[in-house]
Design an enzyme around this catalytic site. Structure first.
Site, PDB file in Angstrom:
ATOM      1  CD  GLU A   1      42.189  -3.796 -21.297  1.00 56.52           C
ATOM      2  OE1 GLU A   1      41.739  -2.882 -20.604  1.00 56.52           O
ATOM      3  OE2 GLU A   1      41.814  -4.979 -21.175  1.00 56.52           O
TER       4      GLU A   1
ATOM      5  CB  CYS B   1      34.290   1.165 -23.176  1.00 61.30           C
ATOM      6  SG  CYS B   1      35.671   0.060 -22.847  1.00 61.30           S
TER       7      CYS B   1
ATOM      8  NE  ARG C   1      35.896  -5.215 -18.147  1.00 56.86           N
ATOM      9  CZ  ARG C   1      36.196  -4.013 -17.668  1.00 56.86           C
ATOM     10  NH1 ARG C   1      36.797  -3.120 -18.456  1.00 56.86           N
ATOM     11  NH2 ARG C   1      35.890  -3.668 -16.442  1.00 56.86           N
TER      12      ARG C   1
ATOM     13  NE  ARG D   1      33.174  -0.442 -15.598  1.00 58.14           N
ATOM     14  CZ  ARG D   1      32.454   0.623 -15.921  1.00 58.14           C
ATOM     15  NH1 ARG D   1      31.143   0.622 -15.652  1.00 58.14           N
ATOM     16  NH2 ARG D   1      32.993   1.668 -16.495  1.00 58.14           N
TER      17      ARG D   1
ATOM     18  CG  HIS E   1      -1.721   1.264   1.344  1.00 59.96           C
ATOM     19  ND1 HIS E   1      -1.311   2.307   2.149  1.00 59.96           N
ATOM     20  CD2 HIS E   1      -2.868   1.671   0.741  1.00 59.96           C
ATOM     21  CE1 HIS E   1      -2.190   3.305   2.042  1.00 59.96           C
ATOM     22  NE2 HIS E   1      -3.136   2.934   1.199  1.00 59.96           N
TER      23      HIS E   1
ATOM     24  CB  SER F   1      40.867   5.566 -23.233  1.00 60.28           C
ATOM     25  OG  SER F   1      39.813   5.858 -22.349  1.00 60.28           O
ATOM     26  CG  ASN F   2      40.151   4.424 -17.861  1.00 54.46           C
ATOM     27  OD1 ASN F   2      40.138   5.542 -18.353  1.00 54.46           O
ATOM     28  ND2 ASN F   2      39.120   3.923 -17.203  1.00 54.46           N
ATOM     29  CG  ASP F   3      43.977  -1.012 -18.031  1.00 53.20           C
ATOM     30  OD1 ASP F   3      44.331  -0.328 -17.051  1.00 53.20           O
ATOM     31  OD2 ASP F   3      43.401  -2.112 -17.920  1.00 53.20           O
TER      32      ASP F   3
END
Length: 804
Positions: free
Chosen positions: A680, A751, A578, A510, A420, A702-704
């Site tokens: 990567e 990504c 991934r 992820r 409710h 692009s991070n790694d």
């Protein structure tokens, strides 16, 4: 006896007869007549007509007395409302039933006895002629009487139903909705009682109630009579079924959440009219689901049929009979909240801080609100509540609605997302956190709090006023850029809502988020719990898997349901999943993980990604990941899932891992399976022509790639100043990767965070002609608009160059 004037059986009326028998009964008759042959099982019964109600009141002059009591009513005066409503009910109950009407009701009862046996028990339910309209739900406004047997008990229940049209909440609701008290009549539905006291019951919707996502059926249920689920006295089990894949023949529950189900409502035997009692649910029942998967799928089938028949999203009540084992639909009405939202307006509440979480429960409404907490422990204290406060209660009932309308938020100890409090909170557009367990003892009255329902399935009550803002965007006329704009997403709780953003699918789902949040244990610890040295971790693992055949089965089901929820939310667009990319220190932090992970001085470039998958030390864990993904694609039918391998260092490694995946039933190319790799590592770029023979696409991480190109450990704060994704060397790597993908005719994507943070990086990627970029949800709209403008500029400059 002549043909009945005031009683009609379910096979004699349908949905067009709302003025005759009310919304609830009209819908029961409609389904009984037209959907029974499609598998929708409705108990037979009859209804008294609106004319019967008016006839009963006119016979005694009750209408005149009701005018005297109600005509100068001030609905905002709660105390006076209660006094007048009580007098109105006394007038109607005292009017009684004319003899000819009573005789028709008894004749209907005898006909049901002929069909179901002399001892048939009855549900006697009220159905107002103005209820269950597409824009106004009268849910819970009138009374229901259960397990009724015997003629006198039935007639008394009918008189009480008539009187219940004048409860405090019904009077107040009619005033709010602009209905005339004397235009609304009441029909009584009398139907075979479904003995859910011996089994289970609940509520289901043909869409997701929080986000309005229409491709799922949402089922809630608990043991015993349904009143507990509707009123929020229990935290129910929850299930989702994906409608498009169900239509294709995939008989799989998409997602499930075990509720506490602390009590169940049963009948006290020996009473002529139902007397009910809540009793503790046995621990063994609380720890298992109240429905089998087959039950859930039958309900989903029913929901799809009912929605298709009415051609609108529906809110349905169901009950499972503990005597015959069958499932019955006992109510269906239009869903009146989520389905009414503006389709093209995306509204996002964002918490700007955090702080002490006082209690957690299930979130309702996806909004945030702040206010002073006010504990109300009974209807008698409702007058103490001040507008703008946060209502904190054990549970709410329809009697509470006048003050709920003035609350900034609602928090309850008990209840699930179809109780409710949840239903009313959605109608009012205020956030609610239900099923907290202990809000009334943990959140003191007078305390400033912030109620957040914007963080997924878990709703939180923070101490103090935490800042927040609302992002509101009209996405209806937003064009799609040539560059595909995809979304990074790891949290299944946010999948349905996030799917409303303009998007081309999920570029990065992820897996590790689901493992850490929903599974919490190391895969190898689930396979070999005897090797876990920490006794507390062993005990925690035993609790996690107690209702599963094995630790492996637990891992596969939980992971597949998490990934499946994301894939279903974006179906049929691609969802790139991934495979797990934990580093050893992160794996070691999972339950039991320390016994299976080596100590590494630099896990960032250690035993991670593809190197684990074909290695004997993690081979069994990888097999579980593959089994879960096989279940998503084959059993669930979510073939839009694309698998992606992270951190593939060498070409030979790619070959070995793909061979292992094929052994586990995931062969690239079969059943449309595409396999991507993260790009990567500089070696991925240098040898992209060789790597391309093994993969259908690359997603540039692009991070790694930045840290390995520049030699900067992104976990080190000391050298963080040297980390820059816009460095010319990194951009040269990205350019070579995109050109290599184009040369080999495979997909190229990115990504990382760079295009979200830096407009010049987005411009660089558009200029390169990258196929897609995958962004965090909060930057999708901004970057989409930016990319559209960049593409226009690029097209203009290209045309100019050609013209010259």
């Amino acid at each position: 006896m002549n043909s009945p004037r005031y009683v009609k059986f379910f096979d004699e009326f349908g949905i067009e007869d709302v003025p005759l028998v009310g919304g609830k009964n009209a819908s029961l008759g409609e389904m009984y007549q037209k959907l029974s042959d499609q598998g929708v099982r409705v108990p037979n019964g009859f209804a008294t007509t609106a004319d019967a109600y008016r006839y009963a009141l006119e016979q005694t002059g009750a209408v005149k007395f009701l005018h005297e009591v109600l005509d100068d009513l001030d609905p905002s005066d709660v105390t006076d409302l209660a006094r007048r409503a009580k007098r109105a009910r006394e007038i109607v109950y005292g009017a009684g039933l004319p003899d000819d009407l009573a005789a028709e009701i008894v004749a209907g009862y005898r006909r049901l006895q002929q069909e179901y046996g002399d001892d048939v028990r009855l549900a006697v339910r009220s159905s107002a002629t103005a209820e269950d309209l597409p824009t106004a739900s009268f849910a819970g406004q009138q009374e229901t009487f259960l397990n009724v047997h015997g003629e006198e008990s039935l007639l008394d229940a009918c008189r009480r139903c008539f009187a219940s049209l004048f409860t405090d909440r019904s009077i107040h609701y009619r005033v709010d909705q602009g209905f005339d008290h004397y235009e609304v009549a009441l029909s009584i539905g009398v139907m075979k009682m479904v003995r859910s006291d011996l089994a289970s019951s609940g509520v289901m919707f043909s869409l997701d109630t929080e986000s309005g996502f229409r491709d799922v059926v949402f089922v809630t249920g608990a043991y015993g009579l349904g009143e507990n689920v509707v009123q929020g006295a229990v935290d129910p089990d929850e299930f989702y079924v994906h409608k498009p894949t169900l239509a294709q023949g995939h008989r799989t529950v998409l997602r499930r959440l075990l509720g506490d189900k602390a009590v169940k409502m049963i009948f006290l035997e020996g009473e002529a009219t139902a007397t009910t009692r809540n009793v503790p649910t046995p621990k063994s029942d609380r720890e298992r689901f109240c429905l089998t998967d087959d039950d859930v799928l039958e309900l989903a089938d029913n929901a799809v049929v009912i929605e298709a028949h009415y051609q609108k999203p529906m809110d349905m009540e169901w009950a499972k009979d503990g005597l015959d084992g069958k499932i019955y639909i006992v109510q269906a009405r239009p869903e009146t909240v989520a389905s009414q939202r503006e389709a093209n307006v995306f509204e996002n509440y964002v918490l700007e801080g955090g702080g002490e979480v006082m209690v957690e429960g299930r979130s309702v409404g996806e909004k945030i609100a702040s206010g002073t907490a006010r504990i109300i422990d009974s209807v008698a204290h409702l007058a103490e509540f001040q507008p703008g406060e946060v209502l904190v209660a054990d549970l709410t009932t329809p009697d509470w609605e006048p003050v709920m309308k003035t609350a900034s938020a609602i928090v309850t100890n008990r209840g699930g997302r179809t109780c409710h409090a949840a239903i009313i909170a959605r109608e009012l557009g205020v956030p609610a956190v239900v099923g907290t367990g202990n809000a009334t003892t943990t959140v003191p009255s007078g305390t400033p709090v912030t109620v957040s329902c914007a963080e997924g399935d878990s709703g939180r009550v923070y101490r103090g006023a935490v800042g927040f803002h609302v992002e509101r965007s009209d996405v209806g006329d937003l064009a799609r850029p040539k560059t595909k704009i995809m979304i990074n997403l790891g949290n299944p709780d946010l999948a349905f809502k996030t799917s409303f953003l303009p998007n081309d699918g999920v570029g990065l789902a992820r897996m590790e988020f689901i493992i850490s949040e929903s599974i919490r244990a190391h895969p190898l610890a689930l396979i070999h719990p005897e090797k876990v040295s920490d006794s507390q971790a062993r005990a925690a693992i035993a609790r996690l898997i107690q209702n599963y055949p094995s630790g492996e089965a637990f891992f596969v089901e939980r992971l597949s349901e998490g990934i499946g929820t994301i894939a279903a939310a974006f179906w049929p667009k691609p969802v790139v999943v991934r495979m797990s990319d934990f580093k050893t220190n992160e794996y070691a932090s999972l339950l039991g993980g320390a016994d299976f992970e080596p100590m590494e001085s630099n896990p960032m470039i250690g035993f991670r990604g593809a190197s684990r998958y074909a290695h004997p030390a993690y081979e069994e864990g990888f097999a579980l990941e593959c089994n879960a993904m096989k279940r998503v694609r084959e059993q669930m039918g979510l073939t839009n899932v694309v698998l992606m391998l992270p951190f593939v260092r060498r070409v030979g490694e790619a070959e070995r891992v793909l061979a292992r995946m094929a052994e586990f039933g995931l062969r690239r190319g079969e059943n449309g399976l595409e396999v991507y790799a993260m790009c990567e590592i500089p070696n991925n770029v240098i040898l992209i022509d060789q790597f391309s023979t093994y993969f259908d696409g690359f997603s540039i991480g692009s991070n790694d790639l930045t840290q390995l190109t520049l030699g900067v450990d992104r976990d080190s704060e000391i050298v963080a100043f040297d980390y820059d994704e816009r460095d010319d060397g990194v951009k040269a790597m990205i350019r070579l990767a995109v050109e290599g993908c184009r040369r080999n005719k495979i997909h190229s994507g990115l990504c990382g965070q760079a295009p979200s943070d830096y407009p010049d990086m987005a411009a660089f990627l558009v200029e390169l002609g990258i196929d897609s970029m995958s962004l965090n949800p909060d930057t999708v709209l901004k970057t989409t608009r930016q990319v559209l403008e960049l593409e226009k500029e690029w097209a203009r400059s290209s045309d100019g160059a050609q013209g010259s």
